[in-house]
Design an enzyme around this catalytic site. Structure first.
Site, PDB file in Angstrom:
ATOM      1  N   CYS A   1      19.664  -6.293 -10.044  1.00 49.20           N
ATOM      2  CA  CYS A   1      19.200  -5.838 -11.354  1.00 49.20           C
ATOM      3  C   CYS A   1      17.753  -6.274 -11.549  1.00 49.20           C
ATOM      4  CB  CYS A   1      20.081  -6.376 -12.469  1.00 49.20           C
ATOM      5  SG  CYS A   1      20.122  -8.183 -12.608  1.00 49.20           S
TER       6      CYS A   1
ATOM      7  N   HIS B   1      17.025 -18.139  -7.361  1.00 51.54           N
ATOM      8  CA  HIS B   1      16.497 -16.776  -7.541  1.00 51.54           C
ATOM      9  C   HIS B   1      15.003 -16.841  -7.865  1.00 51.54           C
ATOM     10  CE1 HIS B   1      15.871 -12.744  -8.821  1.00 51.54           C
ATOM     11  NE2 HIS B   1      16.371 -12.817 -10.045  1.00 51.54           N
TER      12      HIS B   1
ATOM     13  N   GLY C   1      14.584  -6.835 -14.642  1.00 53.04           N
ATOM     14  CA  GLY C   1      14.173  -6.901 -16.027  1.00 53.04           C
ATOM     15  C   GLY C   1      13.487  -5.621 -16.484  1.00 53.04           C
TER      16      GLY C   1
ATOM     17  N   CYS D   1      12.207  -8.488 -10.537  1.00 53.27           N
ATOM     18  CA  CYS D   1      13.129  -9.072  -9.557  1.00 53.27           C
ATOM     19  C   CYS D   1      13.267  -8.224  -8.302  1.00 53.27           C
ATOM     20  CB  CYS D   1      14.516  -9.259 -10.169  1.00 53.27           C
ATOM     21  SG  CYS D   1      14.544 -10.282 -11.638  1.00 53.27           S
TER      22      CYS D   1
END
Length: 379
Positions: free
Chosen positions: A365, A335, A367, A91
């Protein structure tokens, strides 16, 4: 060696639901190329001056595979001299691309960079086409491969974020995004995407009629006795984004209008099973490096992967939600994994200029248990 680094432009595609939205049939490489062309047209930067096209992508396979950055450069008709590299920090990929450009500028290894991100979650599935887990790691450290939904539940439990609070946050995201869209505040950043003979000009994930009552009726999405639902998670999304990153000297010499200066950057690791809390450590590092406190921030772009993790991060950092995602966040906007970092950093820069403010934070954040953060100041 020190050079000021600036965000000198920001653009993105409309964001639409994966698998059912208006961008389903648009190849991700083509979508990103259209955004890159739009950014160049919007800023007036001379393409011959661009050192590198750095593209973030969380699942660089299929139509967004190979070295998709180089292919996007060809599709966008960039000069053959402009290099291209693809970055994967899940991300955080396209925020990482901005950090890489900033480092290159500091090393006197280029003056102008396009930092972009792409994800078609319609055309490349979550986890890719052929995930091959390391059997030893999966047995010894299974949380390395934990699903994102499970992490959202873990964060909700650990940080005591009840379902009602998550739903209130999700409604607020849609309300803010719908208001921004209705007021034309999103149109300036959007590059219309040509798809099937038509122009896709507006975001498609925003639901102005979202209510707490409607969200309360949804079943838990990841655990039968959980609190996280589809309504309190960011949707699977198709989209692309791009920012122009240059030295301040280059921007001044070429008549560019910087949106913001980069003040500091940071990344940090955390336990994968609570990956949503990653922005806390990364933001604390970035704020300390910038020599400022949370209370000094005027604008905050905190990616809303899930309402539970966004609220947990806001609580831990002491963020002012009235200054956070003022035009809506990912729960409403969407997103597209690899594109989000450039979107929220470009957006934070744009908001500093638009609102006449001084300091901003963009953070998200990641993964696998990471966070990434960027502190910006008025240009």
């Amino acid at each position: 060696m020190h050079k000021n680094v600036v965000i000198a432009g920001y653009a993105r595609s409309p964001f639409h639901f994966a698998n059912k939205g208006d961008l389903v049939k648009v190849r991700p490489d083509e979508m990103a190329a259209q955004v890159v062309r739009g950014l160049i047209g919007k800023t007036g930067v001379d393409p011959k001056d661009i050192e590198d096209l750095i593209v973030g992508c969380a699942f660089p396979e299929g139509e967004q595979g190979l070295n998709v950055a180089r292919l996007i450069g060809f599709l966008a008709d960039l000069p053959i001299s402009v290099a291209g590299t693809t970055v994967n920090r899940f991300c955080g990929s396209s925020m990482q691309s901005i950090h890489m450009a900033a480092g290159n500028i500091q090393m006197d290894a280029g003056e102008a960079f396009i930092c972009a991100g792409i994800e078609s979650m319609s055309r490349v599935p979550m986890a890719g086409f052929n995930p091959l887990l390391h059997p030893g790691l999966a047995e010894r450290f299974p949380q390395a491969y934990i699903s994102m939904g499970e992490t959202a539940e873990n964060v909700a439990q650990k940080h005591q974020i009840p379902r009602g609070r998550q739903e209130e946050f999700a409604v607020s995201s849609h309300v803010k995004a719908a208001a921004a869209q209705a007021a034309g505040k999103l149109s300036d950043e959007i590059v219309p995407i040509q798809a099937n003979g038509m122009a896709v000009e507006a975001d498609g994930c925003i639901r102005p009629d979202t209510s707490a009552e409607a969200l309360a009726e949804l079943k838990p999405a990841f655990s039968t006795d959980g609190s996280v639902t589809a309504g309190t998670a960011s949707p699977l999304t198709d989209g692309a984004s791009a920012v122009l990153v240059t030295s301040e000297d280059y921007a001044k010499a070429h008549g560019l209008q910087p949106l913001a200066k980069l003040r500091s950057i940071a990344v940090a690791g955390c336990d994968p099973e609570v990956m949503g809390i990653g922005p806390v450590a990364a933001s604390r590092k970035a704020l300390e490096r910038a020599g400022i406190a949370v209370g000094d921030l005027d604008i905050i772009e905190l990616n809303e992967a899930f309402a539970s993790q966004a609220l947990a991060c806001a609580d831990e950092l002491g963020l002012d939600l009235d200054k956070t995602n003022i035009d809506g966040g990912a729960i409403a906007l969407g997103h597209p994994l690899g594109a989000t970092g450039a979107r929220i950093t470009g957006k934070a820069a744009q908001l500093l200029k638009r609102e006449g403010k001084q300091l901003a934070l963009s953070t998200q954040c990641i993964g696998g248990g990471q966070g990434i953060a960027t502190v910006l100041e008025a240009a």
